[in-house]
Enzyme design. Structure first.
Site, short mmCIF file in Angstrom:
data_model
loop_
_atom_site.label_atom_id
_atom_site.label_comp_id
_atom_site.label_asym_id
_atom_site.label_seq_id
_atom_site.Cartn_x
_atom_site.Cartn_y
_atom_site.Cartn_z
N ALA A 116 -4.39 11.42 2.07
CA ALA A 116 -3.08 11.85 1.57
C ALA A 116 -2.04 11.85 2.69
O ALA A 116 -0.87 11.51 2.47
CB ALA A 116 -3.18 13.24 0.94
N ASP A 117 -2.45 12.24 3.89
CA ASP A 117 -1.51 12.27 5.01
C ASP A 117 -1.10 10.87 5.43
O ASP A 117 0.05 10.63 5.79
CB ASP A 117 -2.15 13.00 6.20
CG ASP A 117 -2.21 14.50 5.99
OD1 ASP A 117 -1.40 15.02 5.21
OD2 ASP A 117 -3.07 15.15 6.61
#
Length: 395
Positions: free
Chosen positions: A162-163
């Protein structure tokens, strides 16, 4: 040296961990001057300038130290904003506002400022003040469930995907903001929600649900969309060694059987067509796994590729470092760090004409650019400079 595509763009970097630093690393790689604002109080653990983690995500940047608990430090930030193009931060929504450094305040000193706020849930809504790391976001978005092997064991991804996605979205958002400013002369405030960024990757799944109105289950390595069997990842000889194999037609199946020595089970009716093999994929995978586990992944892939069967090694970091394709294209480069010595870094996969990495540098030491930023860019006198250091403002 040929100029880089973002030469002349100055960015104030209030980011930490991965999503924000990855955004600013991409921009720094292409020539933007990224000034990372740090503090002795928080540059510890993974955020220590000497940690491997910090050095992976903060190359090509400058570092200054400011203790933002001091009002004088916030005044210095406003002066820096006045000579900068972009501000990027990835705190929870309350942090910049508590410092009096939200977009409303910053745009007063730089009306055409582009500011990007990357947060877990976005700047509004009932969850806006929740903090989260990549794995939390992946769970909330449904990605952890969908990328598992079964619904009863939601193992998910093994890293903060996600990052990474949010960092890429952040870089794209900055470029869009710069284009908009070039066309209109106006700045932008960009509110980037990591949760929503990851949800944008689930479009086909959401469409499937809306059309068929049935539960969507994780598929593991299998695919409903591809008519292929076998189609999976198989353990090979050695510690944590694997390969992937995909058979798409009967000719490939016949070749595959011959490579394995035509064992008796390949003649069974349940494996006689690709549709039947797909229906009995678990049993098929078990037989194939018994064959692959006796051989090195390199051997399996060599045999299969040599007979026209799609296959590949599941490479680990050691494999990647020796990958002839990556080496030939100069994907790895050496950066000299003043304390840590030679550091091997990954290059950008995007290659513009005349793009050069000759100017690239390792991640900065804590506060190594204080004198350049405070004395040269802001024009502080030696007395002012010394005063701020003594007061703990520059710290």
């Amino acid at each position: 040296m040929v100029g880089q595509i973002l030469d002349g763009v100055r960015i104030l970097d209030f980011t930490w961990m991965l999503a924000g630093p990855y955004t600013t690393r991409i921009l720094a790689d292409f020539g933007a001057e990224v000034i990372k604002i740090q503090s002795e109080k928080t540059a510890k653990g993974a955020e220590s300038n000497l940690s491997a983690y910090f050095n992976a995500w903060n190359r090509n940047k400058r570092s200054i130290t400011l203790n933002l608990s001091h009002p004088e430090a916030r005044e210095i930030v406003l002066k820096l904003v006045s000579i900068s193009d972009i501000v990027i931060e990835n705190f929870s929504p309350r942090v910049m506002s508590n410092w009096g450094l939200n977009y409303e305040a910053l745009s007063k000193v730089r009306p055409d400022l582009i500011m990007v706020s990357i947060s877990a849930m976005g700047q509004t809504g009932p969850w806006k003040d929740f903090v989260a790391f990549g794995q939390t976001i992946q769970a909330l978005s449904g990605m952890t469930f969908l990328s598992s092997f079964t619904k009863d064991s939601p193992s998910g991804l093994g890293y903060a995907y996600a990052d990474v996605i949010s960092g890429l979205y952040g870089a794209i958002a900055v470029l869009a903001g710069l284009q908009y400013r070039d066309q209109t002369g106006e700045g932008q405030y960009i509110d980037l929600s990591e949760l929503e960024a990851l949800c944008t990757l689930l479009g086909p799944t959401l469409m499937d649900l809306s059309v068929h109105h049935q539960e969507i289950l994780p598929k593991g390595n299998r695919s409903d969309d591809l008519m292929a069997a076998p189609y999976g990842c198989y353990r090979c000889l050695g510690e944590d060694r694997w390969c992937v194999i995909a058979v798409f037609n009967e000719d490939q199946w016949e070749n595959f059987c011959q490579v394995m020595g035509n064992p008796d089970w390949t003649q069974e009716e349940r494996f006689s067509t690709i549709a039947k093999r797909k229906d009995h994929s678990e049993e098929l995978d078990a037989f194939i796994g018994q064959w692959t586990i006796q051989r090195r992944a390199e051997e399996v892939v060599f045999l299969l590729q040599g007979n026209g069967i799609p296959s590949g090694i599941v490479q680990d970091a050691r494999d990647l470092a020796k990958d002839p394709q990556l080496i030939e294209r100069g994907y790895f480069l050496s950066l000299r760090h003043p304390v840590l010595g030679e550091m091997i870094s990954d290059a950008q996969p995007i290659r513009f004409k005349n793009h050069s990495t000759a100017h690239w540098k390792a991640a900065p030491l804590l506060g190594q650019d204080n004198r350049y930023v405070f004395r040269e860019l802001l024009g502080l006198s030696e007395e002012e400079w010394s005063f701020y250091i003594e007061r703990g403002v520059i710290q």
